[in-house]
Design an enzyme around this catalytic site. Structure first.
Site, PDB file in Angstrom:
ATOM      1  N   SER A  54      85.334  15.788  15.562  1.00  0.00           N
ATOM      2  CA  SER A  54      85.580  14.712  16.521  1.00  0.00           C
ATOM      3  C   SER A  54      86.723  15.081  17.449  1.00  0.00           C
ATOM      4  O   SER A  54      87.669  15.773  17.035  1.00  0.00           O
ATOM      5  CB  SER A  54      85.964  13.458  15.717  1.00  0.00           C
ATOM      6  OG  SER A  54      86.422  12.443  16.581  1.00  0.00           O
TER       7      SER A  54
ATOM      8  N   LYS B 199      89.045  14.484   9.258  1.00  0.00           N
ATOM      9  CA  LYS B 199      88.250  15.426  10.065  1.00  0.00           C
ATOM     10  C   LYS B 199      89.039  16.719  10.269  1.00  0.00           C
ATOM     11  O   LYS B 199      88.500  17.812  10.198  1.00  0.00           O
ATOM     12  CB  LYS B 199      87.913  14.797  11.422  1.00  0.00           C
ATOM     13  CG  LYS B 199      86.872  13.703  11.339  1.00  0.00           C
ATOM     14  CD  LYS B 199      85.482  14.286  11.249  1.00  0.00           C
ATOM     15  CE  LYS B 199      84.578  13.445  10.409  1.00  0.00           C
ATOM     16  NZ  LYS B 199      83.267  14.000  10.139  1.00  0.00           N
TER      17      LYS B 199
ATOM     18  N   TYR C 201      91.033   8.549   8.977  1.00  0.00           N
ATOM     19  CA  TYR C 201      89.731   9.096   9.403  1.00  0.00           C
ATOM     20  C   TYR C 201      89.954  10.401  10.182  1.00  0.00           C
ATOM     21  O   TYR C 201      89.361  11.439   9.876  1.00  0.00           O
ATOM     22  CB  TYR C 201      88.957   8.089  10.272  1.00  0.00           C
ATOM     23  CG  TYR C 201      87.798   8.755  10.975  1.00  0.00           C
ATOM     24  CD1 TYR C 201      86.655   9.119  10.276  1.00  0.00           C
ATOM     25  CD2 TYR C 201      87.867   9.078  12.341  1.00  0.00           C
ATOM     26  CE1 TYR C 201      85.611   9.794  10.914  1.00  0.00           C
ATOM     27  CE2 TYR C 201      86.826   9.738  12.981  1.00  0.00           C
ATOM     28  CZ  TYR C 201      85.698  10.098  12.260  1.00  0.00           C
ATOM     29  OH  TYR C 201      84.681  10.768  12.891  1.00  0.00           O
TER      30      TYR C 201
HETATM   31  P1  NAD Z   1      76.612   7.262  10.458  1.00  0.00           P
HETATM   32  O1  NAD Z   1      77.427   6.424   9.535  1.00  0.00           O
HETATM   33  O2  NAD Z   1      75.539   6.610  11.223  1.00  0.00           O
HETATM   34  O3  NAD Z   1      75.966   8.486   9.658  1.00  0.00           O
HETATM   35  C1  NAD Z   1      76.607   9.104   8.571  1.00  0.00           C
HETATM   36  C2  NAD Z   1      75.570   9.215   7.462  1.00  0.00           C
HETATM   37  O4  NAD Z   1      76.172   9.866   6.340  1.00  0.00           O
HETATM   38  C3  NAD Z   1      75.083   7.847   6.975  1.00  0.00           C
HETATM   39  O5  NAD Z   1      73.680   7.848   6.941  1.00  0.00           O
HETATM   40  C4  NAD Z   1      75.664   7.733   5.568  1.00  0.00           C
HETATM   41  O6  NAD Z   1      74.807   6.984   4.722  1.00  0.00           O
HETATM   42  C5  NAD Z   1      75.780   9.181   5.170  1.00  0.00           C
HETATM   43  N1  NAD Z   1      76.828   9.468   4.175  1.00  0.00           N
HETATM   44  C6  NAD Z   1      78.127   9.085   4.185  1.00  0.00           C
HETATM   45  N2  NAD Z   1      78.765   9.587   3.124  1.00  0.00           N
HETATM   46  C7  NAD Z   1      77.862  10.329   2.439  1.00  0.00           C
HETATM   47  C8  NAD Z   1      77.918  11.109   1.261  1.00  0.00           C
HETATM   48  N3  NAD Z   1      79.055  11.217   0.554  1.00  0.00           N
HETATM   49  N4  NAD Z   1      76.811  11.735   0.830  1.00  0.00           N
HETATM   50  C9  NAD Z   1      75.647  11.626   1.530  1.00  0.00           C
HETATM   51  N5  NAD Z   1      75.524  10.893   2.647  1.00  0.00           N
HETATM   52  C10 NAD Z   1      76.632  10.260   3.092  1.00  0.00           C
HETATM   53  O7  NAD Z   1      77.628   8.007  11.420  1.00  0.00           O
HETATM   54  P2  NAD Z   1      77.323   8.924  12.675  1.00  0.00           P
HETATM   55  O8  NAD Z   1      77.811   8.231  13.874  1.00  0.00           O
HETATM   56  O9  NAD Z   1      75.948   9.419  12.600  1.00  0.00           O
HETATM   57  O10 NAD Z   1      78.338  10.108  12.383  1.00  0.00           O
HETATM   58  C11 NAD Z   1      77.937  11.316  11.780  1.00  0.00           C
HETATM   59  C12 NAD Z   1      79.146  12.218  11.645  1.00  0.00           C
HETATM   60  O11 NAD Z   1      79.699  12.448  12.926  1.00  0.00           O
HETATM   61  C13 NAD Z   1      80.257  11.636  10.790  1.00  0.00           C
HETATM   62  O12 NAD Z   1      80.797  12.667  10.013  1.00  0.00           O
HETATM   63  C14 NAD Z   1      81.268  11.156  11.812  1.00  0.00           C
HETATM   64  O13 NAD Z   1      82.562  11.198  11.290  1.00  0.00           O
HETATM   65  C15 NAD Z   1      81.085  12.154  12.923  1.00  0.00           C
HETATM   66  N6  NAD Z   1      81.471  11.646  14.233  1.00  0.00           N
HETATM   67  C16 NAD Z   1      80.883  10.517  14.718  1.00  0.00           C
HETATM   68  C17 NAD Z   1      81.260  10.012  15.977  1.00  0.00           C
HETATM   69  C18 NAD Z   1      80.671   8.749  16.509  1.00  0.00           C
HETATM   70  O14 NAD Z   1      81.245   8.175  17.434  1.00  0.00           O
HETATM   71  N7  NAD Z   1      79.536   8.279  16.032  1.00  0.00           N
HETATM   72  C19 NAD Z   1      82.239  10.687  16.723  1.00  0.00           C
HETATM   73  C20 NAD Z   1      82.809  11.845  16.194  1.00  0.00           C
HETATM   74  C21 NAD Z   1      82.415  12.321  14.953  1.00  0.00           C
HETATM   75  C1  WQD Z   2      86.376   3.189  23.455  1.00  0.00           C
HETATM   76  C2  WQD Z   2      87.270   2.396  24.418  1.00  0.00           C
HETATM   77  C3  WQD Z   2      88.899   1.025  23.305  1.00  0.00           C
HETATM   78  C4  WQD Z   2      86.044  -1.692  21.393  1.00  0.00           C
HETATM   79  C5  WQD Z   2      86.379   6.196  18.230  1.00  0.00           C
HETATM   80  C6  WQD Z   2      87.055   7.054  17.188  1.00  0.00           C
HETATM   81  C7  WQD Z   2      86.656   8.486  17.390  1.00  0.00           C
HETATM   82  C8  WQD Z   2      85.132   8.622  17.400  1.00  0.00           C
HETATM   83  C9  WQD Z   2      84.518   7.727  18.419  1.00  0.00           C
HETATM   84  C10 WQD Z   2      84.128   8.617  15.225  1.00  0.00           C
HETATM   85  C11 WQD Z   2      88.730   2.364  24.010  1.00  0.00           C
HETATM   86  C12 WQD Z   2      87.905   0.163  24.063  1.00  0.00           C
HETATM   87  C13 WQD Z   2      86.633  -0.680  22.117  1.00  0.00           C
HETATM   88  C14 WQD Z   2      86.160  -3.029  21.861  1.00  0.00           C
HETATM   89  C15 WQD Z   2      87.452  -2.221  23.731  1.00  0.00           C
HETATM   90  N1  WQD Z   2      84.608   8.137  16.175  1.00  0.00           N
HETATM   91  N2  WQD Z   2      87.327  -0.945  23.266  1.00  0.00           N
HETATM   92  N3  WQD Z   2      86.853  -3.231  23.027  1.00  0.00           N
HETATM   93  O1  WQD Z   2      88.349   4.729  20.108  1.00  0.00           O
HETATM   94  O2  WQD Z   2      87.486   6.337  21.841  1.00  0.00           O
HETATM   95  O3  WQD Z   2      86.824   6.598  19.507  1.00  0.00           O
HETATM   96  O4  WQD Z   2      84.948   6.380  18.167  1.00  0.00           O
HETATM   97  O5  WQD Z   2      83.897   9.483  14.663  1.00  0.00           O
HETATM   98  O6  WQD Z   2      87.194   9.219  16.335  1.00  0.00           O
HETATM   99  O7  WQD Z   2      88.458   6.922  17.299  1.00  0.00           O
HETATM  100  O8  WQD Z   2      85.884   4.720  20.788  1.00  0.00           O
HETATM  101  O9  WQD Z   2      84.226   2.991  21.285  1.00  0.00           O
HETATM  102  O10 WQD Z   2      86.122   2.446  19.699  1.00  0.00           O
HETATM  103  O11 WQD Z   2      86.598   2.732  22.123  1.00  0.00           O
HETATM  104  O12 WQD Z   2      88.065  -2.485  24.749  1.00  0.00           O
HETATM  105  O13 WQD Z   2      85.667  -3.993  21.230  1.00  0.00           O
HETATM  106  O14 WQD Z   2      86.842   1.023  24.392  1.00  0.00           O
HETATM  107  O15 WQD Z   2      90.186   0.470  23.374  1.00  0.00           O
HETATM  108  O16 WQD Z   2      89.489   2.389  25.187  1.00  0.00           O
HETATM  109  P1  WQD Z   2      87.275   5.560  20.605  1.00  0.00           P
HETATM  110  P2  WQD Z   2      85.651   3.167  20.910  1.00  0.00           P
END
Ligand code: NAD
Ligand code: WQD
Length: 341
Positions: free
Chosen positions: A123, A152, A148
């Site tokens: 991330s 990562k 979190y």
């Molecule tokens: P998500 O929660 O939709 O998907 C994660 C999946 O992993 C889920 O299906 C959950 O059931 C499964 N899971 C969690 N722990 C597990 C375990 N111990 N064993 C097996 N399965 C497990 O989330 P996502 O948005 O698809 O994110 C996927 C990955 O990407 C995560 O590692 C998250 O940290 C990372 N990520 C997501 C975002 C985002 O904004 N969505 C941004 C940056 C990084």
């Molecule tokens: C985006 C913008 C908020 C909600 C997070 C995690 C990052 C990654 C992606 C997972 C910001 C604003 C948000 C709301 C708002 N995650 N906001 N009202 O914070 O950039 O990133 O998700 O793996 O690690 O930190 O994303 O969508 O939460 O926020 O005004 O109800 O929207 O302040 O400026 P963020 P976000």
């Protein structure tokens, strides 16, 4: 065959779909702690073929050993993890256990099985409060402000160490910016089981009448309209980046870091306005204090991924919002049909 941990989740399911579209064999391992089995059905419907699916935990070493022995797995895409920033502050041990423990167990099992190709869902949060925009991969990682983000960074560090210890490893750390949107079919998207934390899932619930208003966290940032700026990237573009990374890793060794972003930032208010335009639905807003831990701006320099992966995001903010809204409407329709029966 590619093993996708967390492949029933938002990102993993889209990666699975893209891999199946390319006729790769896919095995999904997911404990369904934040997803549902129906995601596997939807992937199958869209792909016209079923991925393998095992319900289980990535921290279960015995299970991993069995899968790596019984299936011809040659690479792993590791998406399994917990991702709610606020929750991680209250339950840090659960986050470290799952995100760090899961990555550690996976690397151990892979090394023992002789599978050394790994793509990791990292991330942009690992950059912390980086003050030079756009962010490129040589920017130092910062001090993430929550467990979190720390989890990562710790998982990345483990992967850096294992790769330094054995040249057979080929690892891609994909630093995602802000993935949003849904598959254009309206069949696959993000379905938060609890109160959404992220901007777009929350906005979609306001648009569909499930919540009264969207809180805008801070309108006093030093940005053009005072609200935070992020690099939103379409989930299908993001998923395709994983395929390019898998291809590139066949020719590389060690650790490779790639930002997956568009290179363009939008403010909260720009995103809301654009959503209103594509959906025709007005969004009620309330301005609130800044959310603790939020950075002012965050957008990617995607040049390294373009040069080394031949990958660039091609979908616009309008595409992301149109597809997300189609997905939200199809979800509601399904719920109405279920309730009516
Ligand atoms: P998500 O929660 O939709 O998907 C994660 C999946 O992993 C889920 O299906 C959950 O059931 C499964 N899971 C969690 N722990 C597990 C375990 N111990 N064993 C097996 N399965 C497990 O989330 P996502 O948005 O698809 O994110 C996927 C990955 O990407 C995560 O590692 C998250 O940290 C990372 N990520 C997501 C975002 C985002 O904004 N969505 C941004 C940056 C990084
Ligand atoms: C985006 C913008 C908020 C909600 C997070 C995690 C990052 C990654 C992606 C997972 C910001 C604003 C948000 C709301 C708002 N995650 N906001 N009202 O914070 O950039 O990133 O998700 O793996 O690690 O930190 O994303 O969508 O939460 O926020 O005004 O109800 O929207 O302040 O400026 P963020 P976000």
């Amino acid at each position: 065959m590619i093993l996708i941990t967390g492949g029933a989740g938002y990102i993993g399911a889209h990666v699975a779909l893209e891999l199946l579209a390319r006729n790769e064999d896919v095995l999904i391992l997911d404990n369904l702690c934040n997803s549902q089995r129906s995601a596997i059905e939807r992937i199958s419907t869209l792909a016209g073929q079923r991925p393998g699916f095992i319900q289980g935990d990535v921290r279960n070493r015995r299970l991993l050993d069995t899968l790596l022995r019984d299936y011809p797995i040659d690479a792993v895409v590791h998406c399994a993890g917990l991702k709610a920033v606020g929750e991680s502050v209250h339950e840090p041990l659960r986050y470290y256990d799952n995100n760090v423990g899961g990555s550690l167990t996976l690397c151990q099992a892979m090394a023992q099985a002789g599978v050394f190709t790994l793509v990791f869902s990292s991330s942009a949060t690992v950059y912390g409060d980086c003050c030079t925009m756009p962010i490129n991969e040589s920017c130092a990682t910062g001090q993430p402000t929550n467990p979190y983000g720390m989890s990562k960074l710790m998982a990345e560090n483990i992967m850096q160490s294992v790769a330094s210890s054995d040249p057979r490893w080929s690892i891609g750390l994909l630093r995602y910016f802000n993935p949003i949107g849904a598959h254009p079919s309206g069949l696959l998207g993000e379905a938060p089981l609890n109160m959404p934390n992220n901007l777009l899932p929350f906005l979609l619930q306001v648009a569909s009448g499930q919540r009264e208003y969207l809180s805008v966290f801070g309108n006093d940032y030093p940005t053009a309209d005072g609200t935070g700026v992020r690099d939103y990237i379409h989930i299908v573009d993001l998923a395709q980046g994983h395929l390019c990374a898998l291809d590139a890793l066949r020719e590389r060794s060690g650790v490779n870091i790639w930002n997956l972003g568009t290179g363009r930032g939008y403010s909260v208010l720009e995103l809301v306005k654009s959503f209103e335009q594509v959906s025709g639905v007005p969004i009620a807003l309330q301005f609130k204090a800044r959310r603790p831990g939020d950075v002012t701006c965050c957008w990617a320099d995607p040049q390294k991924a373009a040069d080394e992966l031949g990958w660039r995001a091609s979908r616009s903010l309008q595409d992301m919002l149109t597809d997300a809204w189609r997905w939200q409407c199809s979800q509601l329709e399904t719920e109405w049909i279920r309730e009516a029966n």
